[in-house]
Design a protein around this motif. Sequence first.
Motif, PDB file in Angstrom:
ATOM      1  N   HIS A  46      -4.439   1.230   5.766  1.00 23.06           N
ATOM      2  CA  HIS A  46      -4.528  -0.049   6.476  1.00 23.06           C
ATOM      3  C   HIS A  46      -5.982  -0.340   6.809  1.00 23.06           C
ATOM      4  O   HIS A  46      -6.485  -1.432   6.557  1.00 23.06           O
ATOM      5  N   GLN A  47      -6.657   0.644   7.391  1.00 23.27           N
ATOM      6  CA  GLN A  47      -8.095   0.515   7.640  1.00 23.27           C
ATOM      7  C   GLN A  47      -8.756   1.845   7.333  1.00 23.27           C
ATOM      8  O   GLN A  47      -8.309   2.900   7.774  1.00 23.27           O
ATOM      9  N   LEU A  48      -9.818   1.786   6.561  1.00 23.53           N
ATOM     10  CA  LEU A  48     -10.620   2.964   6.239  1.00 23.53           C
ATOM     11  C   LEU A  48     -12.025   2.727   6.755  1.00 23.53           C
ATOM     12  O   LEU A  48     -12.663   1.723   6.407  1.00 23.53           O
ATOM     13  N   GLN A  66      -6.019   5.488  -7.692  1.00 23.63           N
ATOM     14  CA  GLN A  66      -5.869   4.113  -7.216  1.00 23.63           C
ATOM     15  C   GLN A  66      -5.904   4.122  -5.689  1.00 23.63           C
ATOM     16  O   GLN A  66      -5.169   4.876  -5.046  1.00 23.63           O
ATOM     17  N   ILE A  67      -6.757   3.288  -5.130  1.00 26.81           N
ATOM     18  CA  ILE A  67      -6.886   3.168  -3.679  1.00 26.81           C
ATOM     19  C   ILE A  67      -6.733   1.697  -3.301  1.00 26.81           C
ATOM     20  O   ILE A  67      -7.361   0.826  -3.905  1.00 26.81           O
ATOM     21  N   THR A  68      -5.931   1.449  -2.308  1.00 20.77           N
ATOM     22  CA  THR A  68      -5.795   0.106  -1.750  1.00 20.77           C
ATOM     23  C   THR A  68      -6.112   0.179  -0.266  1.00 20.77           C
ATOM     24  O   THR A  68      -5.581   1.029   0.455  1.00 20.77           O
ATOM     25  N   VAL A  69      -6.994  -0.698   0.189  1.00 22.97           N
ATOM     26  CA  VAL A  69      -7.419  -0.731   1.584  1.00 22.97           C
ATOM     27  C   VAL A  69      -7.295  -2.170   2.097  1.00 22.97           C
ATOM     28  O   VAL A  69      -7.857  -3.098   1.506  1.00 22.97           O
ATOM     29  N   GLU A  70      -6.532  -2.313   3.199  1.00 21.89           N
ATOM     30  CA  GLU A  70      -6.442  -3.639   3.799  1.00 21.89           C
ATOM     31  C   GLU A  70      -7.786  -4.065   4.389  1.00 21.89           C
ATOM     32  O   GLU A  70      -8.216  -5.196   4.225  1.00 21.89           O
ATOM     33  N   ASN A 131      -8.777  -1.586  -4.650  1.00 22.19           N
ATOM     34  CA  ASN A 131      -8.483  -2.937  -4.154  1.00 22.19           C
ATOM     35  C   ASN A 131      -8.803  -3.005  -2.660  1.00 22.19           C
ATOM     36  O   ASN A 131      -8.216  -2.274  -1.854  1.00 22.19           O
ATOM     37  N   ILE A 132      -9.728  -3.877  -2.296  1.00 22.52           N
ATOM     38  CA  ILE A 132     -10.147  -4.063  -0.908  1.00 22.52           C
ATOM     39  C   ILE A 132      -9.811  -5.496  -0.508  1.00 22.52           C
ATOM     40  O   ILE A 132     -10.318  -6.450  -1.113  1.00 22.52           O
ATOM     41  N   LYS A 133      -8.975  -5.643   0.512  1.00 23.08           N
ATOM     42  CA  LYS A 133      -8.585  -6.992   0.927  1.00 23.08           C
ATOM     43  C   LYS A 133      -9.691  -7.666   1.734  1.00 23.08           C
ATOM     44  O   LYS A 133      -9.999  -8.844   1.540  1.00 23.08           O
ATOM     45  N   GLN A 134     -10.302  -6.920   2.653  1.00 21.73           N
ATOM     46  CA  GLN A 134     -11.429  -7.444   3.426  1.00 21.73           C
ATOM     47  C   GLN A 134     -12.358  -6.302   3.785  1.00 21.73           C
ATOM     48  O   GLN A 134     -11.947  -5.131   3.807  1.00 21.73           O
ATOM     49  N   VAL A 135     -13.608  -6.638   4.073  1.00 25.19           N
ATOM     50  CA  VAL A 135     -14.597  -5.600   4.342  1.00 25.19           C
ATOM     51  C   VAL A 135     -15.498  -6.044   5.488  1.00 25.19           C
ATOM     52  O   VAL A 135     -15.850  -7.227   5.613  1.00 25.19           O
ATOM     53  N   ASP A 136     -15.860  -5.086   6.317  1.00 24.44           N
ATOM     54  CA  ASP A 136     -16.876  -5.272   7.354  1.00 24.44           C
ATOM     55  C   ASP A 136     -18.016  -4.329   7.022  1.00 24.44           C
ATOM     56  O   ASP A 136     -17.929  -3.118   7.251  1.00 24.44           O
ATOM     57  N   TYR A 137     -19.060  -4.871   6.404  1.00 29.50           N
ATOM     58  CA  TYR A 137     -20.199  -4.019   6.034  1.00 29.50           C
ATOM     59  C   TYR A 137     -21.514  -4.576   6.555  1.00 29.50           C
ATOM     60  O   TYR A 137     -22.567  -4.419   5.936  1.00 29.50           O
ATOM     61  N   THR A 138     -21.431  -5.170   7.729  1.00 28.40           N
ATOM     62  CA  THR A 138     -22.633  -5.684   8.380  1.00 28.40           C
ATOM     63  C   THR A 138     -23.639  -4.572   8.639  1.00 28.40           C
ATOM     64  O   THR A 138     -24.853  -4.776   8.540  1.00 28.40           O
ATOM     65  N   GLY A 202     -11.323  -8.799  -2.123  1.00 31.87           N
ATOM     66  CA  GLY A 202     -10.681 -10.097  -1.988  1.00 31.87           C
ATOM     67  C   GLY A 202     -10.367 -10.640  -3.368  1.00 31.87           C
ATOM     68  O   GLY A 202      -9.676 -10.015  -4.167  1.00 31.87           O
ATOM     69  N   SER A 203     -10.927 -11.794  -3.674  1.00 32.22           N
ATOM     70  CA  SER A 203     -10.755 -12.385  -5.008  1.00 32.22           C
ATOM     71  C   SER A 203     -11.932 -12.103  -5.921  1.00 32.22           C
ATOM     72  O   SER A 203     -11.960 -12.555  -7.068  1.00 32.22           O
TER      73      SER A 203
END
Length: 287
Positions: A46-48, A66-70, A131-138, A202-203
């Motif tokens: 869900h969150q990594l 295969q890795i999927t991260v929300e 697959n990464i749905k959203q990322v916070d990499y500030t 994302g897309s």
Amino acid sequence: MNVSSCARTLGLAFAFSLVPAFGVSQDFEIPPNSTLTLNEPGIVWHQLTLNDKSVINFDPHLGTVQITVEKLVLKGNSEIDLYPNVPTPDKASTGASRGQAGNNPAPQNGERGGDGSLGAPGTNGIGLTFNIKQVDYTHGALWIRTDGSPGGAGGDGGNGGKGSSGPHTCTSNPNGGNGGAGGNGGNGGRGGDVSKVTLTLGSQTITPLNAPGVSPSARPALANNPGTIVVSGAPGAGGPGGVGGNGGPGGEGHENHFPCTATDSSSGSGGPHGANGATGANGSPAQ
């Protein structure tokens, strides 16, 4: 989830046994200066959260993962290492060396040495679908290393056989047989290809880059900039060729003495050295 940990010079090393249950959601944070080793081919988070010098690597027997991260959170410079951490293949087998030739009935040339075997290929980088749905990499950046491993060395050529020393009589004193040629060294094994990576954010699809030269590659400077995810690596180097075998010595000649009428005979010529094997081809870069 079965978790074990042990102390390491740069923090903690975790070994996880993960069942590839793609419907399971979980939150996980890898501490700074720590390594997480995955030994199953699939996981959903869900969150990594990856901290500075956090590393994810994989059991080298996994061909693809295969890795999927929300949601992916990056804090500092972290890494996903797809290098197959396996030993470089052993040097290939040496060609057969030959014994001295026999007379049949005249002197015979030595037999050619056997060729060294082809070096074993290196291992391709582990494939990844991420697959990464959203990322916070500030405040962080991620490098996904895609190096292949080097190929093994070719085997050395065997030594050529010694020429025979002919039977001599008062009326017949033939020259010794020539030595056999040394066997050729085997060619080095092909290096491993870089990992095949499909990374979607994302897309957006992130295109892998090729690092210069051959593995091991260094973290690219771009992957030290916050707000960046870089997929890059280099193929494995081809293994070195084997050394050609020594040529066999010539068979001995003989002196003849009175009252024998045959002339003195000469020793045979030494056989030529075998050719060295060629260096193996490097693995393929990202296409």
